[in-house]
Scaffold this motif. Structure first.
Motif, PDB file in Angstrom:
ATOM      1  N   LEU A  43      -5.638  -1.283  14.671  1.00  0.00           N
ATOM      2  CA  LEU A  43      -4.238  -0.796  14.358  1.00  0.00           C
ATOM      3  C   LEU A  43      -3.602  -1.746  13.573  1.00  0.00           C
ATOM      4  O   LEU A  43      -3.165  -2.716  13.602  1.00  0.00           O
ATOM      5  N   LYS A  44      -3.681  -1.377  12.111  1.00  0.00           N
ATOM      6  CA  LYS A  44      -2.861  -2.353  11.380  1.00  0.00           C
ATOM      7  C   LYS A  44      -1.391  -1.463  11.220  1.00  0.00           C
ATOM      8  O   LYS A  44      -1.206  -0.577  10.522  1.00  0.00           O
ATOM      9  N   LEU A  45      -0.428  -2.545  11.728  1.00  0.00           N
ATOM     10  CA  LEU A  45       0.809  -1.750  11.995  1.00  0.00           C
ATOM     11  C   LEU A  45       1.734  -2.435  10.598  1.00  0.00           C
ATOM     12  O   LEU A  45       2.938  -2.913  10.677  1.00  0.00           O
ATOM     13  N   GLU A  46       1.305  -1.448   9.567  1.00  0.00           N
ATOM     14  CA  GLU A  46       2.138  -1.564   8.364  1.00  0.00           C
ATOM     15  C   GLU A  46       3.554  -0.922   8.566  1.00  0.00           C
ATOM     16  O   GLU A  46       4.285  -1.209   7.494  1.00  0.00           O
ATOM     17  N   HIS A  47       3.713  -0.142   9.452  1.00  0.00           N
ATOM     18  CA  HIS A  47       4.991   0.415   9.436  1.00  0.00           C
ATOM     19  C   HIS A  47       5.997  -0.495   9.809  1.00  0.00           C
ATOM     20  O   HIS A  47       7.192  -0.248   9.810  1.00  0.00           O
ATOM     21  N   LEU A  48       5.772  -1.860  10.349  1.00  0.00           N
ATOM     22  CA  LEU A  48       6.478  -2.878  10.642  1.00  0.00           C
ATOM     23  C   LEU A  48       6.954  -3.808   9.098  1.00  0.00           C
ATOM     24  O   LEU A  48       7.618  -4.592   9.270  1.00  0.00           O
ATOM     25  N   GLN A  49       6.386  -3.046   8.067  1.00  0.00           N
ATOM     26  CA  GLN A  49       6.685  -3.923   6.840  1.00  0.00           C
ATOM     27  C   GLN A  49       8.121  -3.828   6.418  1.00  0.00           C
ATOM     28  O   GLN A  49       8.696  -2.808   6.794  1.00  0.00           O
ATOM     29  N   THR A  50       8.580  -4.715   5.439  1.00  0.00           N
ATOM     30  CA  THR A  50       9.841  -4.490   4.902  1.00  0.00           C
ATOM     31  C   THR A  50       9.875  -3.172   4.294  1.00  0.00           C
ATOM     32  O   THR A  50       9.122  -2.520   3.750  1.00  0.00           O
ATOM     33  N   SER A  51      11.191  -2.436   4.461  1.00  0.00           N
ATOM     34  CA  SER A  51      11.519  -1.268   4.182  1.00  0.00           C
ATOM     35  C   SER A  51      10.791   0.006   4.879  1.00  0.00           C
ATOM     36  O   SER A  51      10.905   1.028   4.627  1.00  0.00           O
ATOM     37  N   GLY A  52      10.025  -0.553   6.021  1.00  0.00           N
ATOM     38  CA  GLY A  52       9.528   0.599   6.765  1.00  0.00           C
ATOM     39  C   GLY A  52       8.152   1.227   6.509  1.00  0.00           C
ATOM     40  O   GLY A  52       7.722   2.257   6.957  1.00  0.00           O
ATOM     41  N   SER A  53       7.404   0.574   5.288  1.00  0.00           N
ATOM     42  CA  SER A  53       6.113   1.208   4.995  1.00  0.00           C
ATOM     43  C   SER A  53       5.361   0.264   4.166  1.00  0.00           C
ATOM     44  O   SER A  53       6.113  -0.752   3.339  1.00  0.00           O
ATOM     45  N   PHE A  54       4.131   0.770   3.856  1.00  0.00           N
ATOM     46  CA  PHE A  54       3.296  -0.246   2.827  1.00  0.00           C
ATOM     47  C   PHE A  54       3.625  -0.220   1.580  1.00  0.00           C
ATOM     48  O   PHE A  54       3.463  -0.958   0.831  1.00  0.00           O
ATOM     49  N   LYS A  55       4.590   0.672   1.134  1.00  0.00           N
ATOM     50  CA  LYS A  55       5.218   0.719  -0.180  1.00  0.00           C
ATOM     51  C   LYS A  55       5.794  -0.732  -0.681  1.00  0.00           C
ATOM     52  O   LYS A  55       5.861  -0.866  -1.875  1.00  0.00           O
ATOM     53  N   ALA A  56       6.440  -1.209   0.360  1.00  0.00           N
ATOM     54  CA  ALA A  56       7.066  -2.448  -0.163  1.00  0.00           C
ATOM     55  C   ALA A  56       6.180  -3.529  -1.020  1.00  0.00           C
ATOM     56  O   ALA A  56       6.677  -3.904  -2.232  1.00  0.00           O
ATOM     57  N   ARG A  57       4.898  -3.456  -0.871  1.00  0.00           N
ATOM     58  CA  ARG A  57       3.923  -4.080  -1.553  1.00  0.00           C
ATOM     59  C   ARG A  57       3.821  -3.781  -2.979  1.00  0.00           C
ATOM     60  O   ARG A  57       3.978  -4.493  -3.892  1.00  0.00           O
ATOM     61  N   GLY A  58       3.501  -2.443  -3.061  1.00  0.00           N
ATOM     62  CA  GLY A  58       3.461  -2.051  -4.431  1.00  0.00           C
ATOM     63  C   GLY A  58       4.436  -2.244  -5.345  1.00  0.00           C
ATOM     64  O   GLY A  58       4.729  -2.349  -6.576  1.00  0.00           O
ATOM     65  N   MET A  59       5.799  -1.720  -4.665  1.00  0.00           N
ATOM     66  CA  MET A  59       7.075  -1.807  -5.461  1.00  0.00           C
ATOM     67  C   MET A  59       7.477  -2.956  -5.863  1.00  0.00           C
ATOM     68  O   MET A  59       7.731  -3.145  -7.018  1.00  0.00           O
ATOM     69  N   LEU A  60       7.261  -3.960  -4.976  1.00  0.00           N
ATOM     70  CA  LEU A  60       7.728  -5.302  -5.474  1.00  0.00           C
ATOM     71  C   LEU A  60       6.805  -5.874  -6.516  1.00  0.00           C
ATOM     72  O   LEU A  60       7.086  -6.465  -7.420  1.00  0.00           O
ATOM     73  N   ASN A  61       5.311  -5.627  -6.326  1.00  0.00           N
ATOM     74  CA  ASN A  61       4.468  -5.966  -7.316  1.00  0.00           C
ATOM     75  C   ASN A  61       5.052  -5.519  -8.766  1.00  0.00           C
ATOM     76  O   ASN A  61       4.844  -6.056  -9.893  1.00  0.00           O
ATOM     77  N   ARG A  62       5.022  -4.106  -8.756  1.00  0.00           N
ATOM     78  CA  ARG A  62       5.656  -3.374 -10.162  1.00  0.00           C
ATOM     79  C   ARG A  62       6.719  -4.338 -10.617  1.00  0.00           C
ATOM     80  O   ARG A  62       6.898  -4.491 -11.983  1.00  0.00           O
TER      81      ARG A  62
END
Length: 323
Positions: A53-72
């Protein structure tokens, strides 16, 4: 070795560049999320092998989306008008959080199907919120018009190179944490940014199984038609997986590196969401429960002696709905 997944984008290089950009923001903003390695039986699944289980729901902002949005946001200059995004909720929350982290303005366009919990979270992050129409496509049209009028930086929820590459860093993180790539990765699909990023990052090393609700089958219908097509969307996960058409980047990657696309019923998704809360105290949104739903329903059966990674992608849910 460089993976040239399509003719004009070197995804190996793009994901590597994203990892380097984001690396300096792990701690102050991003998190390295946990990877749980469990016997299949611990998840109520018959058979041998491990389930990760990759618990990416614990990522900042509550989802994996933080990675792509910050990179953008980090990939170029941000105009004085700030950033603008259309979203069912999670991409907007991630963009708003990244914008606050960097000290820039953010405007988010949401469809009527978006949850009140996500709207409240956006406002708490300081974003300007506009609710337009009923589905994601309505919000996107309004967002594009605003971007043209203001010159703000457009952050797309799933169909920009920087966004897909940012999501791809999740694949590299899983592989590094485990010391090897999983045999299979089960991942939810809306517009396809996460599945595309993972498929690009793990090309040739993991089998990618794309999962969609029966009520929002963007990739499944594209595979049937041989090209992206518009579909009607609805159902329990529409606020997260409500894209009407698979993203062009995800489609190009998926043709070569997504091995299966499966559909799941709302009942199976809801049951898996409730199981994760009841048995493991993981409060996740419906979109994050599709991987477990695939196992519990028998839609995907791990082979003996293999490692199957479930990407638990988002936690922007009203806890009162978990019951």
């Amino acid at each position: 070795m460089t993976q040239h997944i399509d003719d004009d984008i070197d995804w190996h290089a793009e994901i590597g560049a994203a990892a380097r950009r984001l690396g300096g923001h792990v701690g102050p903003f991003l998190r390295e999320t946990p990877l749980w390695r469990l016997p299949a039986a611990a998840l109520g699944v018959e058979g041998a092998g491990e389930v990760w289980l990759k618990l990416e729901h614990l990522q900042t902002s509550g989802s994996f989306k933080a990675r792509g949005m910050l990179n953008r946001l980090l990939a170029g200059d941000i105009p004085e008008a700030g950033v603008v995004v259309a979203s069912g909720g999670n991409a907007g929350i991630a963009t708003a959080a990244a914008a606050r982290h960097l000290g820039v303005r953010c405007e988010v366009f949401l469809p009527g199907v978006s949850s009140e919990a996500k709207r409240q979270r956006l406002r708490a992050l300081g974003a300007q919120v506009s609710v337009v129409g009923e589905v994601y496509a309505d919000a996107l049209a309004a967002c594009l018009a605003r971007q043209q009028a203001t010159g703000a930086l457009l952050t797309h929820a799933y169909d920009q190179v920087e966004v897909v590459a940012g999501a791809g860093t999740l694949g590299l993180e899983i592989e590094r944490q485990a010391g090897a790539a999983p045999d299979a990765v089960l991942v939810s699909v809306g517009g396809g940014g996460l599945a595309g990023g993972l498929a690009a990052a793990l090309a040739g090393r993991s089998r990618i199984v794309a999962l969609e609700p029966e009520a929002a089958p963007t990739l499944f219908r594209a595979r049937e038609a041989g090209e992206p097509v518009d579909v009607e969307v609805g159902g329990i996960a529409a606020d997260s997986l409500g894209a009407r058409r698979i993203g062009s980047l995800a489609w190009r990657i998926a043709q070569r590196h997504v091995q299966e696309a499966l559909l799941l019923s709302d009942d199976a998704i809801r049951a898996a969401q409730q199981w994760l809360w009841r048995e493991m105290k993981l409060a996740v949104e419906p979109a994050a429960a599709l991987p477990l739903a695939a196992l519990h329903s028998g839609a995907w059966r791990p082979a003996a002696g293999t490692a199957t990674c479930l990407v638990i992608c988002g936690a922007n849910v009203d806890p009162a709905t978990l019951g």
